[in-house]
Design an enzyme around this catalytic site. Structure first.
Site, mmCIF file in Angstrom:
data_model
loop_
_atom_site.group_PDB
_atom_site.id
_atom_site.type_symbol
_atom_site.label_atom_id
_atom_site.label_comp_id
_atom_site.label_asym_id
_atom_site.label_seq_id
_atom_site.Cartn_x
_atom_site.Cartn_y
_atom_site.Cartn_z
ATOM 1 N N CYS A 1 13.838 -0.346 11.702
ATOM 2 C CA CYS A 1 13.335 -1.693 11.962
ATOM 3 C C CYS A 1 14.197 -2.647 11.147
ATOM 4 O O CYS A 1 14.377 -2.464 9.945
ATOM 5 C CB CYS A 1 11.876 -1.823 11.550
ATOM 6 S SG CYS A 1 11.278 -3.525 11.775
ATOM 7 N N ASN B 1 -1.692 2.644 5.138
ATOM 8 C CA ASN B 1 -0.517 1.893 4.697
ATOM 9 C C ASN B 1 0.102 1.266 5.933
ATOM 10 O O ASN B 1 0.434 1.981 6.878
ATOM 11 C CB ASN B 1 0.498 2.826 4.011
ATOM 12 C CG ASN B 1 1.777 2.100 3.638
ATOM 13 O OD1 ASN B 1 1.781 0.905 3.378
ATOM 14 N ND2 ASN B 1 2.877 2.830 3.620
ATOM 15 N N GLY B 2 0.259 -0.051 5.916
ATOM 16 C CA GLY B 2 0.863 -0.725 7.063
ATOM 17 C C GLY B 2 0.014 -1.898 7.491
ATOM 18 O O GLY B 2 -0.883 -2.334 6.749
ATOM 19 N N CYS C 1 0.783 -1.226 0.000
ATOM 20 C CA CYS C 1 0.000 0.000 0.000
ATOM 21 C C CYS C 1 0.822 1.287 0.000
ATOM 22 O O CYS C 1 1.928 1.349 0.524
ATOM 23 C CB CYS C 1 -0.984 0.079 1.158
ATOM 24 S SG CYS C 1 -1.912 -1.439 1.387
ATOM 25 N N CYS D 1 11.194 1.101 8.607
ATOM 26 C CA CYS D 1 11.508 -0.143 7.886
ATOM 27 C C CYS D 1 12.764 0.013 7.023
ATOM 28 O O CYS D 1 12.798 0.813 6.080
ATOM 29 C CB CYS D 1 10.323 -0.484 6.989
ATOM 30 S SG CYS D 1 10.659 -1.823 5.836
ATOM 31 N N TYR E 1 14.808 -1.817 -0.913
ATOM 32 C CA TYR E 1 14.022 -2.430 -1.972
ATOM 33 C C TYR E 1 12.710 -1.726 -2.329
ATOM 34 O O TYR E 1 12.388 -1.586 -3.500
ATOM 35 C CB TYR E 1 13.713 -3.870 -1.526
ATOM 36 C CG TYR E 1 12.802 -4.653 -2.410
ATOM 37 C CD1 TYR E 1 13.166 -4.980 -3.708
ATOM 38 C CD2 TYR E 1 11.560 -5.061 -1.949
ATOM 39 C CE1 TYR E 1 12.315 -5.715 -4.521
ATOM 40 C CE2 TYR E 1 10.706 -5.800 -2.756
ATOM 41 C CZ TYR E 1 11.091 -6.114 -4.036
ATOM 42 O OH TYR E 1 10.253 -6.834 -4.823
ATOM 43 N N ASP F 1 19.102 -7.266 -4.340
ATOM 44 C CA ASP F 1 18.797 -6.583 -3.076
ATOM 45 C C ASP F 1 18.447 -7.538 -1.937
ATOM 46 O O ASP F 1 18.606 -7.197 -0.783
ATOM 47 C CB ASP F 1 17.662 -5.567 -3.266
ATOM 48 C CG ASP F 1 16.524 -6.152 -4.052
ATOM 49 O OD1 ASP F 1 15.914 -7.129 -3.582
ATOM 50 O OD2 ASP F 1 16.246 -5.649 -5.157
ATOM 51 N N GLY G 1 1.762 -0.980 -4.681
ATOM 52 C CA GLY G 1 0.588 -1.845 -4.686
ATOM 53 C C GLY G 1 -0.108 -1.780 -6.028
ATOM 54 O O GLY G 1 -0.384 -0.680 -6.515
ATOM 55 N N CYS H 1 13.167 -8.330 10.246
ATOM 56 C CA CYS H 1 13.185 -9.524 9.379
ATOM 57 C C CYS H 1 14.590 -10.118 9.295
ATOM 58 O O CYS H 1 14.746 -11.279 8.927
ATOM 59 C CB CYS H 1 12.584 -9.244 8.006
ATOM 60 S SG CYS H 1 13.160 -7.766 7.226
#
Ligand code: SF4
Length: 470
Positions: free
Chosen positions: A447, A112-113, A12, A246, A252, A356, A38, A450
Site C-alpha cells: 500500500c 489492529n487496523g 494498535c 502498508c 517507520y 523517515d 500504541g 498516502c
C-alpha cells in the site's frame, strides 16, 4: 523520528497465545514488545476453558498490569492489545480486547487496523436494533458475528468478515477457541509462531523473540486461522485477496528487529538509505539520522555515499509521557525536550540529516534549526520515504490533508519552510525497489496510498471524519 512529535502514529498491536499455562504473563511480555504500536491503553483477556476474564486500562503495559493483576488472569490462552487512541476515539470503553457476554457464550475481540465502512454497517445494525457500547470499529464485528444466522462460530465469523472493508488483523477468542483473521489486502502485518506446543500470533515478530517463540509463517491476506485444543486449521474467507501491505511499516512503524512479511525492518531501512544515496548524492562531511526510526536509513545512506555516519542527534530517553500532548505549541516544545544536537559532531560540518518522513514539517524545521544553532554550516535533509500527500484510512493516524505539508506544497516550498539547504524525498519507485516486492502490479504488493492517493480498497472519506479508530 519520535512518534508523538511527528503526528504519525501507529494504531494498535495485537498478541495472542493458545495452550500455555502462563498465558497472561506471556501476553504481557508480548504486548510490552509491541508497545511502540500504541501507548494509550492495553488489555488482556484469558480463558480457562470455561470462562473469559479480562483486565484493561488506559496507559502503558507496565502501568496497567501489576504482578498481582497478571496472576489473577488464570487461564491457558489469552489475547491482548495495545492501543493508540485518536481524537474522538479515546476512553476506557474503547480499550481492547472488547469482551461481550451473551446467552450463547462469551467473545473477546482485539483489532489492529481500521474499517473504512464501519459507520455504514453501524447504521444498518442500529436500524436492526443493535446498541453499541463503544465508538470503536471493532464492536461492529461482534454485532455482525452474533447476527449472522449461522450456527457455527466459524461460519458466523466468515460471514461477518465478508462485510468488512478496510484494514484488520483480528484476534477473536471464546472459551474454547481462538480465531485469527487478516484482511484481504493484508494491510497490517500479522505473524504466527510456536512456543513449545502453544500457538502464538503477534502484529510483529519482535514479540516472538522476546518470549522465545519460533516464527512459523505470516498470516495470509484473507486467511482465517482457527486454533483450539485440537490444533490449528486454516481457511480462506475470500478468494479476492490482493496483498497491499502498508509500506510505512518498513519506513517507520515496525521495530527494526521485526521481520515484516519475511523482510527484516532494519535491513529494509538500510536499503531505503542506500537508495536515497543513489537518488540524492550530496557533498557533505557527516551523515546523521533522527533517532530512533531513521538511524538504520542514515547508516545505509552513509555506507552507500562513503560519508561517515555520526551520532549528530541524541534522544533524551527520560522525558515523561506528560509531553505527549496534541496541541501544536506543546509539540514544538516537545522537540527540544526530546532531541539534542551533538555540537562536537556537527560544528563546522556540512551535515546530511536523514529522517523517515515529514508530516507537518514543524519538527523538521526545529531539528534543522537546532543543528544550525549547534554550528552545522549546511543541513541537507533527505527523507527515506516519498512526500505524504494523502491521509491514511487504514489505522494510521496521519493528520487530515490540510495538516499534511506535502498535500499542497512543492518540495522547494517545504525546503524553504524547514530552513534546509536542500531537501530530497525518496521516489515511490525507489521505495518499492529498496524494500522489495511481493506480488505483481504497479505497487508490487505494497500500500502506497498516502504517497500516491491510490487506495487499495474503496474508501468512504465522510466516514473517517468522526475520528473513530480501532
Ligand atoms: S495509506 Fe500509507 S500509512 Fe496508510 S496503510 Fe497505506 S501506506 Fe500505510
Amino acid at each position: 523520528m519520535l512518534a508523538e512529535l511527528k503526528g504519525l502514529n501507529e494504531e494498535c498491536g495485537v498478541f495472542g497465545i493458545w495452550g500455555h499455562e502462563n498465558a497472561a504473563q506471556i501476553a504481557y511480555y508480548g504486548l510490552h514488545s509491541l508497545q511502540h504500536r500504541g501507548q494509550e491503553g492495553t488489555g488482556i483477556v484469558v480463558t480457562d476453558g470455561r470462562q473469559l476474564k479480562g483486565k484493561k486500562g488506559e496507559g502503558l503495559v507496565t502501568e496497567v498490569f501489576s504482578k498481582n493483576a497478571i496472576q489473577e488472569l488464570e487461564g491457558n490462552s489469552a489475547i491482548g492489545h495495545v492501543r493508540y487512541a485518536t481524537a474522538g476515539g479515546g476512553g476506557y470503553e474503547n480499550v481492547q480486547p472488547l469482551l461481550f457476554n451473551s446467552q450463547n457464550g462469551s467473545l473477546a475481540l482485539a483489532h489492529n487496523g481500521n474499517l473504512v465502512n464501519a459507520n455504514n454497517l453501524k447504521h444498518q445494525l442500529e436500524g436492526q436494533g443493535s446498541i453499541f457500547q463503544t465508538s470503536s470499529d471493532t464492536e461492529v464485528l461482534a454485532h455482525l458475528i452474533r447476527r449472522s444466522g449461522f450456527s457455527q462460530l466459524k461460519d458466523q465469523v466468515k460471514n461477518a468478515l465478508s462485510m468488512l472493508k478496510g484494514a484488520y488483523a483480528f484476534l477473536i477468542m471464546t472459551e474454547t477457541e481462538m480465531m485469527v483473521a487478516l484482511d484481504p489486502h493484508g494491510l497490517r502485518p500479522l505473524s504466527l509462531g510456536l512456543l513449545g506446543d502453544a500457538y502464538v500470533v503477534a502484529s510483529e515478530t519482535c514479540a516472538f523473540d522476546i518470549i522465545g517463540a519460533e516464527f512459523v509463517r505470516d498470516v495470509l491476506p484473507g486467511e482465517l486461522l482457527i486454533i483450539n485444543d485440537d490444533g490449528i486449521q486454516s481457511e480462506m474467507f475470500t478468494i479476492n485477496s490482493n496483498t497491499a501491505l502498508c509500506a510505512m511499516e518498513y519506513v517507520y512503524f515496525s521495530r527494526p528487529d521485526s521481520n515484516v512479511n519475511g523482510i527484516n525492518v532494519h535491513t529494509a531501512r538500510k536499503s531505503l538509505g542506500k537508495q536515497l544515496a543513489t537518488e540524492a548524492p550530496i557533498k557533505a562531511d557527516v551523515v546523521t539520522g533522527v533517532p530512533d526510526s531513521s538511524i538504520s536509513a542514515a547508516i545505509g545512506y552513509a555506507e552507500a555515499a562513503g560519508i561517515p555516519y555520526e551520532m549528530g542527534l541524541i534522544k533524551n530517553r527520560y522525558v515523561g509521557r506528560t509531553f505527549i500532548q496534541p496541541s501544536q505549541s506543546l509539540r514544538e516544545q516537545g522537540v527540544k525536550m526530546k532531541l539534542s544536537p551533538v555540537r562536537g559532531v556537527v560544528e563546522g560540518k556540512r551535515v546530511i540529516m536523514v529522517d523517515d518522513s515529514i508530516v507537518r514539517g514543524t519538527t523538521s524545521r526545529r531539528i534543522v534549526t537546532m543543528l544550525k544553532e549547534a554550528g552545522a554550516t549546511e543541513v541537507h535533509v533527505v527523507i527515506s520515504s516519498p512526500p505524504i500527500k494523502n491521509p491514511c484510512f487504514y489505522g494510521i493516524d496521519t493528520s487530515s490533508s490540510e495538516e499534511l505539508i506535502a498535500s499542497d506544497k512543492s518540495v522547494e516550498q517545504i525546503r524553504e519552510i524547514i530552513g534546509a539547504d536542500s531537501l530530497t524525498f525518496l521516489s515511490v519507485d525507489g521505495l518499492v525497489k529498496a524494500v522489495g516486492s511481493e506480488g505483481e502490479g504497479e505497487t508490487k504488493g505494497r500500500c502506497l496510498a498516502c504517497f500516491t492517493g491510490k487506495y487499495p480498497t474503496e474508501i468512504y472519506p465522510e466516514e473517517m471524519a468522526t475520528g473513530r479508530k480501532c
